[in-house]
Each structure stands twice: as structure tokens, then as C-alpha cells.
Design a protein around this motif. Structure first.
Motif, short mmCIF file in Angstrom:
data_model
loop_
_atom_site.label_atom_id
_atom_site.label_comp_id
_atom_site.label_asym_id
_atom_site.label_seq_id
_atom_site.Cartn_x
_atom_site.Cartn_y
_atom_site.Cartn_z
N VAL A 1 64.98 61.04 -40.17
CA VAL A 1 65.15 62.49 -40.09
C VAL A 1 63.80 63.18 -40.27
CG1 VAL A 1 66.17 64.48 -41.27
CG2 VAL A 1 67.59 62.50 -40.74
N VAL A 2 63.02 62.72 -41.23
CA VAL A 2 61.71 63.32 -41.49
C VAL A 2 60.76 63.06 -40.32
CG1 VAL A 2 59.67 63.20 -42.98
CG2 VAL A 2 61.94 63.29 -43.99
N ILE A 3 60.74 61.84 -39.81
CA ILE A 3 59.83 61.47 -38.72
C ILE A 3 60.17 62.22 -37.43
CG2 ILE A 3 59.14 59.58 -37.17
CD1 ILE A 3 59.55 57.71 -39.67
N THR A 4 61.44 62.30 -37.11
CA THR A 4 61.84 62.87 -35.82
C THR A 4 62.09 64.37 -35.86
OG1 THR A 4 64.22 62.53 -36.20
CG2 THR A 4 62.99 60.71 -35.17
N GLY A 5 62.42 64.89 -37.03
CA GLY A 5 62.80 66.29 -37.12
C GLY A 5 64.21 66.55 -36.60
N GLN A 6 64.98 65.48 -36.41
CA GLN A 6 66.34 65.57 -35.90
C GLN A 6 67.34 65.29 -37.03
OE1 GLN A 6 67.11 66.35 -32.62
NE2 GLN A 6 64.91 66.72 -32.51
N PRO A 7 68.57 65.81 -36.91
CA PRO A 7 69.59 65.50 -37.92
C PRO A 7 70.08 64.06 -37.79
CG PRO A 7 70.53 66.83 -36.17
CD PRO A 7 69.05 66.73 -35.88
N ALA A 8 70.76 63.58 -38.82
CA ALA A 8 71.26 62.20 -38.81
C ALA A 8 72.27 61.97 -37.70
CB ALA A 8 71.87 61.85 -40.17
N ILE A 9 73.04 62.99 -37.38
CA ILE A 9 74.01 62.90 -36.29
C ILE A 9 73.80 64.11 -35.39
CG2 ILE A 9 76.45 62.87 -35.65
CD1 ILE A 9 77.01 61.50 -38.32
N THR A 10 73.65 63.85 -34.09
CA THR A 10 73.39 64.91 -33.12
C THR A 10 74.51 64.94 -32.09
OG1 THR A 10 71.02 64.52 -33.35
CG2 THR A 10 71.72 65.76 -31.41
N LYS A 11 74.93 66.14 -31.73
CA LYS A 11 75.91 66.30 -30.65
C LYS A 11 75.17 66.09 -29.34
CE LYS A 11 80.15 67.96 -29.92
NZ LYS A 11 81.32 67.25 -30.33
N TYR A 12 75.68 65.18 -28.50
CA TYR A 12 75.03 64.84 -27.24
C TYR A 12 76.10 64.56 -26.19
CZ TYR A 12 71.75 62.56 -24.04
OH TYR A 12 70.98 62.22 -22.95
N ASP A 13 76.15 65.37 -25.15
CA ASP A 13 77.14 65.20 -24.08
C ASP A 13 78.56 65.04 -24.62
OD1 ASP A 13 75.26 65.43 -22.08
OD2 ASP A 13 75.06 63.27 -21.76
N ASN A 14 79.01 66.00 -25.41
CA ASN A 14 80.36 66.00 -25.99
C ASN A 14 80.65 64.77 -26.85
OD1 ASN A 14 80.99 68.47 -24.82
ND2 ASN A 14 81.62 67.47 -22.92
N ASP A 15 79.60 64.15 -27.36
CA ASP A 15 79.76 62.99 -28.22
C ASP A 15 78.73 63.10 -29.35
OD1 ASP A 15 80.85 60.63 -29.10
OD2 ASP A 15 79.76 59.36 -27.69
N ASN A 16 78.96 62.40 -30.42
CA ASN A 16 77.99 62.36 -31.52
C ASN A 16 77.14 61.11 -31.38
OD1 ASN A 16 78.92 64.71 -32.73
ND2 ASN A 16 80.46 63.61 -33.92
N ILE A 17 75.83 61.26 -31.55
CA ILE A 17 74.94 60.11 -31.49
C ILE A 17 74.19 60.02 -32.82
CG2 ILE A 17 73.12 61.40 -30.32
CD1 ILE A 17 72.39 58.71 -28.89
N HIS A 18 74.17 58.83 -33.38
CA HIS A 18 73.51 58.59 -34.66
C HIS A 18 72.01 58.49 -34.43
CE1 HIS A 18 72.45 56.41 -38.38
NE2 HIS A 18 73.44 57.12 -38.88
N ILE A 19 71.23 58.96 -35.38
CA ILE A 19 69.77 59.00 -35.24
C ILE A 19 69.18 57.61 -35.01
CG2 ILE A 19 69.28 58.90 -37.72
CD1 ILE A 19 67.02 61.01 -37.09
N SER A 20 69.74 56.58 -35.62
CA SER A 20 69.20 55.23 -35.43
C SER A 20 69.38 54.79 -33.98
CB SER A 20 69.83 54.23 -36.39
OG SER A 20 71.22 54.12 -36.16
N ARG A 21 70.49 55.14 -33.38
CA ARG A 21 70.73 54.81 -31.97
C ARG A 21 69.79 55.61 -31.07
NH1 ARG A 21 75.70 56.50 -28.61
NH2 ARG A 21 75.21 55.53 -26.62
N LEU A 22 69.63 56.88 -31.38
CA LEU A 22 68.74 57.74 -30.60
C LEU A 22 67.31 57.22 -30.64
CD1 LEU A 22 68.59 60.44 -28.99
CD2 LEU A 22 68.08 61.54 -31.16
N VAL A 23 66.82 56.88 -31.83
CA VAL A 23 65.46 56.36 -31.96
C VAL A 23 65.34 55.02 -31.26
CG1 VAL A 23 63.73 55.51 -33.61
CG2 VAL A 23 64.93 57.66 -34.04
#
Length: 170
Positions: A58-80
Motif C-alpha cells: 500500500v505504501v509503495i504503490t499508493g493504492q488501497p489493499a483492495i481496488t474495484k476493477y471492472d465490477n470486481d475487486n482485485i487484491h493489491i498483491s495480485r495487481l502488483v
């Protein structure tokens, strides 16, 4: 520039009366709780490492732990992990830093954070190892040559208009 408060491992530091701690359910912020907990119903020191790894991401990316993406939730570890496949650290590190960081230190911090969130707890580092690696990142960051301050447009979104008027009084 938002402060984070974490309580990883504090339940061990403060025993209740009688020296035991009884809990019927674990309360945790979505996205930060070790996925192994859902299968084992046990929290371990490696669960704390997992949660800390999420804080690092979260600190490195500036993104929340869970992000809404295309009507779905994506976890930050998956996104990274998806961004790591592209091989460009600039797509991972918070863009508000405007590239003003040591590339090697950033890679090391991202790799460390991803090791902390490994699916298999035994593959996660210990917190002592995490601290040592973060210290190495800090040393690298402090050792890089001074750069001229970059234009700060968009770096911070402060609403000072109502509290401060920078125009001179005539």
C-alpha cells in the motif's frame, strides 16, 4: 502522506486477566488478513508478516489493499504481481513520487513486500529479515545523489484555499 496504524502482533503483548487470551473471532481490515487464516483459523507470526507485506505494498504503490476493477475487486498483491510481469517498476511505485527514488531500492522493496505476502507461510521472511532488508533499501535511497526538486504539481492534493490565501495583502 497518510498515516497508517497497525496492530500486528499486539495481542501477544497484552494478555488478559489470568494470562490467557480468548477470542471468538478475528476482526481485521479486508485485504490485510492472512488468507491461511480462512482455512486454518489460526494466526501466526507469519500472519503478521503477511499483513505487514500488504502495508508495504500500500505504501509503495499508493493504492488501497483492495481496488474495484471492472465490477470486481482485485487484491493489491495480485495487481502488483500482474505489473511485475511487465517488468517496469515505474508502473508499480506510487506515481506521485514522480520517479524521484532509487530504482534498485524500489525493486528490492517490492520484492520484499511480495515475499511477505507469499501464499505459503513458510516461504515468508521473518520480521527480523524484513527489517534488515528495509534498512538496506533505506541505505540505498540515502546514498543516491541529490536530485533537484521536481515540480510538485499533483504530488499532494492539499486543500489550502479556504484556510490560507497566498496572495499578498495590498
Amino acid at each position: 502522506m497518510k498515516a497508517k496504524l497497525a496492530d500486528f502482533g499486539l495481542s501477544k503483548a497484552f494478555p488478559t486477566e489470568g494470562g490467557t487470551h480468548i477470542s471468538t473471532a478475528v476482526a481485521g481490515t479486508p485485504g490485510y488478513l492472512d488468507p491461511e487464516y480462512y482455512t486454518s483459523n489460526r494466526l501466526t507470526e507469519k500472519s503478521d508478516v503477511y499483513s505487514f507485506g500488504i502495508v508495504l505494498l500500500v505504501v509503495i504503490t499508493g493504492q488501497p489493499a483492495i481496488t474495484k476493477y471492472d465490477n470486481d475487486n482485485i487484491h493489491i498483491s495480485r495487481l502488483v504481481n500482474l505489473k511485475l510481469a511487465e517488468g517496469d517498476i515505474n508502473n508499480i511505485v506510487d506515481p506521485r513520487l514522480l520517479g524521484d527514488y532509487d530504482i534498485n531500492s524500489a525493486w528490492k522493496a517490492v520484492e520484499l513486500a511480495m515475499a511477505c505476502v507469499a501464499h505459503t507461510p513458510s516461504r515468508r521472511p521473518t520480521m527480523n529479515e524484513v527489517v534488515m532488508e528495509l534498512n538496506d533499501c533505506l541505505v540505498a535511497e540515502r546514498a543516491r545523489p541529490e536530485t533537484k526538486p521536481k515540480k510538485l504539481t499533483g504530488l499532494m492534493s492539499l486543500n489550502l484555499e479556504s484556510a490560507y490565501d497566498p496572495s499578498p495583502i495590498l
